[in-house]
Design an enzyme around this catalytic site. Structure first.
Site, PDB file in Angstrom:
ATOM      1  N   GLU A   1      13.061  26.303  -3.581  1.00  0.00           N
ATOM      2  CA  GLU A   1      13.892  27.442  -4.021  1.00  0.00           C
ATOM      3  C   GLU A   1      15.385  27.236  -3.818  1.00  0.00           C
ATOM      4  O   GLU A   1      16.079  28.105  -3.281  1.00  0.00           O
ATOM      5  CB  GLU A   1      13.431  28.724  -3.298  1.00  0.00           C
ATOM      6  CG  GLU A   1      11.976  29.049  -3.558  1.00  0.00           C
ATOM      7  CD  GLU A   1      11.465  30.254  -2.756  1.00  0.00           C
ATOM      8  OE1 GLU A   1      12.263  30.909  -2.086  1.00  0.00           O
ATOM      9  OE2 GLU A   1      10.252  30.501  -2.794  1.00  0.00           O
TER      10      GLU A   1
ATOM     11  N   ASN B   1      10.075  22.556  -5.567  1.00  0.00           N
ATOM     12  CA  ASN B   1       9.227  23.728  -5.816  1.00  0.00           C
ATOM     13  C   ASN B   1      10.091  24.982  -5.978  1.00  0.00           C
ATOM     14  O   ASN B   1      11.036  25.185  -5.216  1.00  0.00           O
ATOM     15  CB  ASN B   1       8.303  23.902  -4.597  1.00  0.00           C
ATOM     16  CG  ASN B   1       7.233  24.956  -4.779  1.00  0.00           C
ATOM     17  OD1 ASN B   1       6.499  24.937  -5.781  1.00  0.00           O
ATOM     18  ND2 ASN B   1       7.115  25.877  -3.833  1.00  0.00           N
TER      19      ASN B   1
ATOM     20  N   HIS C   1       4.387  33.266  -9.450  1.00  0.00           N
ATOM     21  CA  HIS C   1       4.111  34.617  -8.925  1.00  0.00           C
ATOM     22  C   HIS C   1       4.380  35.592 -10.066  1.00  0.00           C
ATOM     23  O   HIS C   1       5.531  35.799 -10.441  1.00  0.00           O
ATOM     24  CB  HIS C   1       5.042  34.943  -7.759  1.00  0.00           C
ATOM     25  CG  HIS C   1       4.802  34.111  -6.536  1.00  0.00           C
ATOM     26  ND1 HIS C   1       3.650  34.217  -5.791  1.00  0.00           N
ATOM     27  CD2 HIS C   1       5.558  33.166  -5.929  1.00  0.00           C
ATOM     28  CE1 HIS C   1       3.712  33.369  -4.770  1.00  0.00           C
ATOM     29  NE2 HIS C   1       4.858  32.723  -4.838  1.00  0.00           N
TER      30      HIS C   1
ATOM     31  N   ASP D   1      -0.243  33.740  -8.202  1.00  0.00           N
ATOM     32  CA  ASP D   1      -0.884  35.047  -8.059  1.00  0.00           C
ATOM     33  C   ASP D   1      -0.394  35.924  -9.201  1.00  0.00           C
ATOM     34  O   ASP D   1       0.723  35.758  -9.682  1.00  0.00           O
ATOM     35  CB  ASP D   1      -0.692  35.700  -6.679  1.00  0.00           C
ATOM     36  CG  ASP D   1       0.732  35.755  -6.174  1.00  0.00           C
ATOM     37  OD1 ASP D   1       1.668  35.614  -6.975  1.00  0.00           O
ATOM     38  OD2 ASP D   1       0.912  35.974  -4.958  1.00  0.00           O
TER      39      ASP D   1
HETATM   40  O1  G3I Z   1       3.031  36.633  12.180  1.00  0.00           O
HETATM   41  C1  G3I Z   1       3.965  37.700  12.314  1.00  0.00           C
HETATM   42  C2  G3I Z   1       3.395  38.815  13.144  1.00  0.00           C
HETATM   43  O2  G3I Z   1       3.158  38.348  14.450  1.00  0.00           O
HETATM   44  C3  G3I Z   1       4.371  39.978  13.152  1.00  0.00           C
HETATM   45  O3  G3I Z   1       3.806  41.049  13.824  1.00  0.00           O
HETATM   46  C4  G3I Z   1       4.696  40.414  11.736  1.00  0.00           C
HETATM   47  C5  G3I Z   1       5.723  41.527  11.690  1.00  0.00           C
HETATM   48  O4  G3I Z   1       6.482  41.537  10.542  1.00  0.00           O
HETATM   49  O5  G3I Z   1       5.201  39.309  11.009  1.00  0.00           O
HETATM   50  C6  G3I Z   1       4.288  38.223  10.937  1.00  0.00           C
HETATM   51  O6  G3I Z   1       4.908  37.191  10.187  1.00  0.00           O
HETATM   52  C7  G3I Z   1       4.997  37.374   8.800  1.00  0.00           C
HETATM   53  C8  G3I Z   1       4.368  36.174   8.126  1.00  0.00           C
HETATM   54  O7  G3I Z   1       4.528  36.250   6.732  1.00  0.00           O
HETATM   55  C9  G3I Z   1       2.877  36.051   8.434  1.00  0.00           C
HETATM   56  O8  G3I Z   1       2.196  37.135   7.906  1.00  0.00           O
HETATM   57  C10 G3I Z   1       6.459  37.476   8.407  1.00  0.00           C
HETATM   58  O9  G3I Z   1       7.018  38.663   8.933  1.00  0.00           O
HETATM   59  C11 G3I Z   1       6.593  37.460   6.912  1.00  0.00           C
HETATM   60  O10 G3I Z   1       7.975  37.377   6.566  1.00  0.00           O
HETATM   61  C12 G3I Z   1       5.890  36.245   6.335  1.00  0.00           C
HETATM   62  O11 G3I Z   1       5.961  36.337   4.943  1.00  0.00           O
HETATM   63  C13 G3I Z   1       5.726  35.113   4.250  1.00  0.00           C
HETATM   64  C14 G3I Z   1       6.880  34.854   3.297  1.00  0.00           C
HETATM   65  O12 G3I Z   1       6.613  33.667   2.568  1.00  0.00           O
HETATM   66  C15 G3I Z   1       8.183  34.685   4.033  1.00  0.00           C
HETATM   67  O13 G3I Z   1       9.209  34.360   3.165  1.00  0.00           O
HETATM   68  C16 G3I Z   1       4.428  35.237   3.473  1.00  0.00           C
HETATM   69  O14 G3I Z   1       3.340  35.319   4.392  1.00  0.00           O
HETATM   70  C17 G3I Z   1       4.252  34.021   2.571  1.00  0.00           C
HETATM   71  O15 G3I Z   1       3.178  34.254   1.711  1.00  0.00           O
HETATM   72  C18 G3I Z   1       5.503  33.809   1.747  1.00  0.00           C
HETATM   73  O16 G3I Z   1       5.326  32.653   0.967  1.00  0.00           O
HETATM   74  C19 G3I Z   1       6.399  32.338   0.085  1.00  0.00           C
HETATM   75  C20 G3I Z   1       6.427  30.835  -0.067  1.00  0.00           C
HETATM   76  O17 G3I Z   1       6.505  30.227   1.193  1.00  0.00           O
HETATM   77  C21 G3I Z   1       7.581  30.407  -0.967  1.00  0.00           C
HETATM   78  N1  G3I Z   1       7.542  31.077  -2.232  1.00  0.00           N
HETATM   79  C22 G3I Z   1       7.423  32.535  -2.189  1.00  0.00           C
HETATM   80  C23 G3I Z   1       6.228  32.935  -1.320  1.00  0.00           C
HETATM   81  C24 G3I Z   1       6.017  34.424  -1.358  1.00  0.00           C
HETATM   82  O18 G3I Z   1       7.083  35.113  -0.758  1.00  0.00           O
END
Ligand code: G3I
Length: 453
Positions: free
Chosen positions: A155, A198, A234, A265
């Site tokens: 990105e 990517n 997405h 997705d």
């Molecule tokens: O694990 C912690 C948890 O302990 C805490 O209580 C909670 C509170 O907010 O956060 C949890 O972490 C989260 C993590 O996902 C696991 O669920 C983060 O806040 C959250 O920001 C994170 O989001 C991820 C996101 O990337 C961050 O940018 C998504 O899971 C993940 O699917 C997403 O993936 C991205 C790709 O890497 C790049 N392309 C876009 C894609 C979708 O956004």
């Protein structure tokens, strides 16, 4: 060869080819991974380490997919939260699981502006360059020989029409050369891993994908090592599957790189979602250098966009119409196994449609009853699904004449037909009802579209 012997030989050959064809049909692949393998591709999913202990999650993963991408566990904040202290525990768990199941692993991701620990953003240019190269080196070294492809840079470009790099510590302090440097460092560490760029919103031909295209073309012409481009894919109603999706994949492939669908997705449900999935799979199959597809999660339950129900398995790991459509597009066929999303077993590619209307039938201090009427379109239907979004803290206390399920927020209710009211003649209608507790909020729920099978 004498004529009679030749005829007999031909007959044997015909018989043999008939048997081959029949046995091929009989053995139609019954999982996404095996069907994709039959087409020389992988079919993978993003995986979160903390769900691997859930048997339905791991069971679905192992049965259906032959590639994984750690959803968060290989990102910079997860692997190097403090400078030069590396933590690989969660990512290792996913890689070991994948290896035990013969699944490919896509490494995600080495250089990205997001999920970047604050210590990185605070560095000056010289220090940042060495931190970036050290991060790439240590992480790739740890997984050397175990990764099919790395998202080396993720990105880096802005959305919109500028075609410029997005502002990030890397672009701002190192200039555009950081991308090339990251790829060169990556190649030097693990020459056997494919190195990918990517991005999202690059799925059709547009200013952003044109900028990435120009970069890849430049890299290829100057011998900068790049092997593949990932298209995150997405999609939702605001960002639908572009009509030139396949053409866009093809133009990148024509530059001499592999292309991969890396984070697929598609929000929606029913027939519309199924058709979109089918089209994406077919686009990949039509591009020789499209080596595989990865969906961004196993189940709607854990999707980063859970309320949009964008994946192939519902929250109970039931196969959705989108699953059947993706599998069919890959040339496989489903053997059942919890088809929670296609109750009537109807053809998701057919012309089944329905419309829906809502009435608030009674109200009292802290509750109300709602009635939803579902009407089949001009063709008979075998099943229907309707979504209602409630304003929190409203809660549904009871529901009749339908089968409800909930997203993780608890506010979006998806209702499928009950066992007795899914089949409707053309133009016929049925209804279901519910009682909701207002909990201080008197809003009427938002009614989503009706999907039919
Ligand atoms: O694990 C912690 C948890 O302990 C805490 O209580 C909670 C509170 O907010 O956060 C949890 O972490 C989260 C993590 O996902 C696991 O669920 C983060 O806040 C959250 O920001 C994170 O989001 C991820 C996101 O990337 C961050 O940018 C998504 O899971 C993940 O699917 C997403 O993936 C991205 C790709 O890497 C790049 N392309 C876009 C894609 C979708 O956004």
């Amino acid at each position: 060869m004498p004529r009679r012997a030749a005829q007999a030989f031909t007959a044997v050959l015909l018989a043999a080819s008939t048997v081959t064809a029949l046995s091929h049909t009989a053995a139609a692949a019954d999982s996404l991974g095996s069907a994709a393998a039959g087409k020389g591709r992988y079919f993978g999913t993003a995986v979160a380490a903390n769900h691997l202990g859930e048997s339905a999650y791991a069971g679905t993963l192992d049965r259906e997919f032959n590639q994984v991408t750690p959803e968060n566990e290989m990102k910079w904040d997860a692997t190097e939260g403090s400078r030069n202290t590396f933590t690989f525990g969660n990512a290792d768990q996913i890689v070991s699981h994948a290896q035990s199941q013969n699944m490919k692993v896509r490494g995600h991701t080495l250089v990205w502006h997001s999920q970047l620990p604050s210590w990185v953003s605070g560095l000056g240019a010289t220090d940042l360059r060495s931190a970036m190269n050290n991060h790439i080196t240590q992480v790739m070294q740890h997984y050397k020989g175990k990764i099919y492809a790395w998202d080396v840079v993720n990105e880096a470009y802005q959305d919109g029409s500028s075609g410029a790099l997005r502002s990030s510590p890397f672009a701002d302090k190192l200039g555009s050369g950081f991308i090339e440097e990251a790829f060169r460092t990556a190649r030097s560490v693990d020459p056997n891993a494919k190195l990918c760029y990517n991005d999202y919103n690059t799925d059709g031909v547009n200013a952003k994908s044109n900028a990435v295209y120009a970069m890849v073309k430049d890299f290829k012409s100057r011998g900068v090592p790049i092997d593949c481009v990932g298209f995150q894919s997405h999609f939702n109603s605001a960002s639908p599957v572009p009509s030139d999706y396949q053409a866009n994949l093809q133009r990148f492939a024509d530059l001499g790189v592999d292309v991969q669908i890396t984070e697929l997705d598609i929000e929606g449900s029913g027939t519309a979602q199924a058709n979109n999935y089918s089209n994406v799979v077919k686009a990949c199959l039509a591009v020789t250098r499209c080596t595989g597809l990865t969906v961004w999660g196993v189940t709607d339950k854990y999707s980063w966009r859970s309320s949009g129900t964008p994946l192939l398995f519902d929250s109970n790991y039931g196969k959705k119409p989108a699953y059947d459509a993706a599998l069919a597009a890959l040339g496989g066929s489903s053997t059942g196994g919890g088809d929670g999303g296609n109750p009537g077993g109807g053809n998701p590619g057919g012309n089944a449609t329905c419309t829906v209307s809502f009435a608030r039938t009674s109200d009292w201090n802290d509750g109300y009853n709602g009635e939803v009427t579902v009407k089949a379109g001009s063709a008979p239907i075998n099943g229907w699904t309707v979504t209602l979004t409630f304003a929190p803290p409203q809660k549904v206390a009871s529901l009749w004449n339908g089968t409800p399920s909930w997203d993780s927020s608890g506010n979006v209710m998806t209702v499928r037909a009950a066992s007795y009211n899914g089949s409707l003649a053309a133009g016929a209608s049925t209804s279901f009802g519910f009682t909701a507790a207002k909990n201080g909020n008197n809003s009427t729920p938002t009614l989503g579209a009706c999907t039919a099978s």
